[in-house]
Scaffold this motif. Structure first.
Motif, mmCIF file in Angstrom:
data_model
loop_
_atom_site.group_PDB
_atom_site.id
_atom_site.type_symbol
_atom_site.label_atom_id
_atom_site.label_comp_id
_atom_site.label_asym_id
_atom_site.label_seq_id
_atom_site.Cartn_x
_atom_site.Cartn_y
_atom_site.Cartn_z
ATOM 1 N N LEU A 26 0.813 -1.225 0.000
ATOM 2 C CA LEU A 26 0.000 0.000 0.000
ATOM 3 C C LEU A 26 0.848 1.276 0.000
ATOM 4 O O LEU A 26 0.325 2.361 -0.220
ATOM 5 C CB LEU A 26 -0.926 -0.002 1.214
ATOM 6 N N ARG A 27 2.135 1.139 0.254
ATOM 7 C CA ARG A 27 2.989 2.333 0.244
ATOM 8 C C ARG A 27 4.013 2.235 -0.904
ATOM 9 O O ARG A 27 3.854 2.874 -1.926
ATOM 10 C CB ARG A 27 3.676 2.472 1.613
ATOM 11 N N ASP A 28 5.010 1.369 -0.790
ATOM 12 C CA ASP A 28 6.012 1.292 -1.866
ATOM 13 C C ASP A 28 5.377 0.677 -3.114
ATOM 14 O O ASP A 28 5.672 1.090 -4.239
ATOM 15 C CB ASP A 28 7.207 0.435 -1.417
ATOM 16 N N GLY A 29 4.496 -0.313 -2.908
ATOM 17 C CA GLY A 29 3.837 -0.959 -4.048
ATOM 18 C C GLY A 29 3.012 0.036 -4.827
ATOM 19 O O GLY A 29 2.978 0.029 -6.061
ATOM 20 N N VAL A 59 15.233 -5.982 6.289
ATOM 21 C CA VAL A 59 15.770 -5.755 4.941
ATOM 22 C C VAL A 59 14.638 -5.350 3.998
ATOM 23 O O VAL A 59 13.499 -5.808 4.152
ATOM 24 C CB VAL A 59 16.525 -6.988 4.397
ATOM 25 N N HIS A 60 14.981 -4.518 3.032
ATOM 26 C CA HIS A 60 13.986 -3.948 2.116
ATOM 27 C C HIS A 60 14.674 -3.844 0.757
ATOM 28 O O HIS A 60 15.539 -2.989 0.564
ATOM 29 C CB HIS A 60 13.588 -2.560 2.658
ATOM 30 N N CYS A 61 14.325 -4.720 -0.170
ATOM 31 C CA CYS A 61 15.087 -4.760 -1.428
ATOM 32 C C CYS A 61 14.234 -4.425 -2.634
ATOM 33 O O CYS A 61 13.057 -4.774 -2.689
ATOM 34 C CB CYS A 61 15.691 -6.153 -1.610
ATOM 35 N N HIS A 62 14.879 -3.770 -3.582
ATOM 36 C CA HIS A 62 14.225 -3.497 -4.868
ATOM 37 C C HIS A 62 14.809 -4.423 -5.932
ATOM 38 O O HIS A 62 15.881 -4.989 -5.763
ATOM 39 C CB HIS A 62 14.353 -2.013 -5.215
ATOM 40 N N ASN A 63 14.070 -4.547 -7.037
ATOM 41 C CA ASN A 63 14.316 -5.660 -7.956
ATOM 42 C C ASN A 63 14.942 -5.243 -9.281
ATOM 43 O O ASN A 63 14.756 -5.926 -10.284
ATOM 44 C CB ASN A 63 12.968 -6.363 -8.216
ATOM 45 N N GLY A 108 10.157 -2.886 -9.173
ATOM 46 C CA GLY A 108 9.385 -3.443 -8.059
ATOM 47 C C GLY A 108 10.205 -3.766 -6.823
ATOM 48 O O GLY A 108 11.412 -3.536 -6.763
ATOM 49 N N ASN A 109 9.478 -4.292 -5.841
ATOM 50 C CA ASN A 109 10.071 -4.666 -4.547
ATOM 51 C C ASN A 109 10.181 -6.190 -4.471
ATOM 52 O O ASN A 109 9.691 -6.896 -5.341
ATOM 53 C CB ASN A 109 9.157 -4.203 -3.410
ATOM 54 N N THR A 110 10.730 -6.643 -3.377
ATOM 55 C CA THR A 110 10.762 -8.088 -3.115
ATOM 56 C C THR A 110 9.337 -8.596 -3.028
ATOM 57 O O THR A 110 8.489 -7.979 -2.376
ATOM 58 C CB THR A 110 11.412 -8.347 -1.741
#
Ligand code: KIV
Ligand code: ZN
Length: 513
Positions: free
Chosen positions: A11-14, A200-204, A236-238
């Motif tokens: 709902l935030r990064d997505g 951890v917070h990873c981008h793709n 995108g994110n993980t």
């Protein structure tokens, strides 16, 4: 086995994915499903970003009881005050504050020294702690930051009261070994790290978000920040489903588990796809349409003898129902309602009634109604806003020697309107005519058509994105006739644009439904 906290930021990064913006009602519906999925924390938004975000975080906070509800804020007092005002009524609130830490960001974006960044982060955490004991701090662009600086910063924010410290690979630059090593290094060189949960917070960007997240968890992180279907900024994110199923499938190796109810993974994935209009690629791990399809004869033969030959997860465990063939024209309201529940939808009585009528119409056209047909009906319902335009009649003539011509009758706020027009193809003719009848001038930004199921009588599902002035809206329509599906999608998009136009108080983000 140790537990991993699943922090969902769909709902935030997505929502920062191009074209993924959701309105408050859609966000609430998704948050409710995320809670059912069993995520530990829901990052509901960035309240200082817009009044719409504020309202959504507030509404989610009031509704969600089990999962923590998190609000994001930069390190300024104003941002944190705003975030707290939005999330304060949540049963389990969390404040999440962040500042960039790489020299690239410090020099070119923040124009701050490392000492100033530490000071700003510490003040922010102290300020947030006045409101709640549950405070997360993120070091944006951590993977490109100086390691010893990160350790100093984390030590300072933990002393200031941060209970979670997050290591983002903001630009998706890290390699799995390197990222795991970074997490291990921070754990070894930050004296008070045991007083906080490492996240951890990873981008793709390089397709390594899941690998990096798992490497971080193996190195000692105990919170994974993820999104459904991996949606998010740029690549995108993980993705939640990949991490959760990776941990579950390889639990013997990793010794880690989550509290996620894996059977809710598919319903949640479908809901996100429906609400955002972002279609999941067929070969996407865990939730793609082909993730459990065995095409090669040798594989089919093996699976028939023993599923374990080519299947590392059972489809049922991620919520794919074994019993796919379901309803027909003799099915009653009760069976229909049961099916909706089975598919994971939590709908009101009124919504179910409307859907049941549409189901009956469809059952007259198709002998067998499968899960995907029902999902398409639900998608239309979810994207429904008050109808200004309704399709009454559509007749299209097309062929290799004919000029494609459409005749369209619409109900426009109670008044019947009829028109005819041409186009380069049948859909173009239909859209030109609808535009004429409704006196609208939209730009068609996106058009896609998918076959919902296999078979000659399959329904086509059309998704459009329409723009008029500064307004952008998604429209969906499904029908065994793809020209009718296209018309329904266009009219759904027009209704959503009209809804936006009639609600001028909506924020710029909300004006992209
Ligand atoms: O990618 C990132 O760095 C973020 C932070 C705000 C956590 O999304
Ligand atoms: Zn991010």
């Amino acid at each position: 086995m140790e537990r991993v906290i699943v922090f969902d930021t769909t709902l935030r990064d997505g929502e920062q994915s191009p074209g993924a913006s959701m309105n408050v009602a859609e966000k609430l519906r998704l948050a409710t499903q995320l809670e059912k999925l069993g995520v530990d924390a829901i990052e509901a938004g960035f309240p200082a970003a817009s009044p719409g975000d504020f309202e959504a975080v507030q509404a989610i906070g009031k509704k969600i009881g089990n999962s923590e509800v998190t609000a994001l804020a930069r390190t300024s007092k104003e941002d944190i005050d705003r975030a707290w005002a939005a999330v304060r009524e949540a049963a389990r609130p969390r404040l999440h504050t962040f500042i960039a830490t790489s020299d690239i960001h410090l020099e070119h974006k923040l124009r701050m020294s490392r000492e100033q960044v530490i000071q700003s982060a510490v003040e922010a955490v102290k300020h947030a702690r006045r409101f709640t004991e549950n405070v997360e701090f993120s070091a944006e662009d951590a993977s490109r930051s100086d390691r010893d600086f990160l350790c100093r910063l984390f030590e300072a924010v933990i002393d200031a009261g941060a209970t979670t410290v997050n290591v983002p690979d903001t630009v998706g630059y890290a390699m799995p070994d390197e990222f795991g090593e970074l997490v291990r290094y921070i754990r070894q060189h930050t004296p008070n790290i045991h007083r906080a949960v490492m996240s951890v917070h990873c981008h793709n960007d390089l397709g390594l978000a899941t690998a990096n997240t798992l490497a971080g968890l193996r190195a000692g992180a105990r919170q994974a920040e993820v999104t459904i279907n991996g949606i998010g900024e740029r690549a995108g994110n993980t993705s939640l489903e990949e991490v959760v199923m990776g941990l579950h499938t390889r639990r013997g190796l990793l010794d880690l588990y989550t509290g996620v109810n894996t059977r809710e993974i598919h319903p949640t994935s479908r809901l996100v796809s429906m609400i955002t209009g972002i279609v999941v690629q067929p070969n996407k791990a865990v939730v793609g349409a082909n993730a459990f399809a065995h095409e090669a004869g040798i594989h089919q033969d093996g699976v028939l003898k023993n599923r374990m030959t080519y299947e590392i997860m059972e489809p049922e465990i991620v919520g794919l129902s074994a019993n796919r063939l379901v309803l027909g024209k003799h099915s009653g309201r009760h069976a229909f309602r049961e099916k909706l529940v089975d598919l994971g939808y939590d709908l009101s009585g009124e919504e179910i009634n409307r859907l049941f009528e549409k189901f009956k119409e469809l059952a007259d056209k198709r002998k067998e109604i499968v899960d995907e047909d029902i999902e398409a009906l639900v998608a239309e319902e979810i994207l429904r806003v008050p109808d200004v335009y309704q399709l009454l009649y559509l007749n299209v003539v097309s062929g290799n020697l004919a000029v494609p011509t459409a005749t369209v009758k619409l109900l426009v706020e109670g008044e019947e309107r009829l028109g005819a027009g041409f186009g380069v193809g049948p859909i173009d003719a239909t859209y030109n005519t609808i535009a004429k009848v409704t006196s609208t001038h939209c730009r068609l930004l996106r058009f896609s058509v998918n076959s919902i199921t296999g078979g000659m009588d399959a329904q086509g599902e059309v998704t459009v994105r329409l723009q008029e002035d500064d307004l952008v809206a998604l429209g969906k329509g499904a029908d065994p006739d793809i020209i009718t599906a296209s018309a329904k999608a266009y009219i759904n998009g027009l209704n959503r644009l009209e809804y936006l136009r009639r609600n001028p108080s909506l924020t710029p983000e909300e004006r992209r439904l």
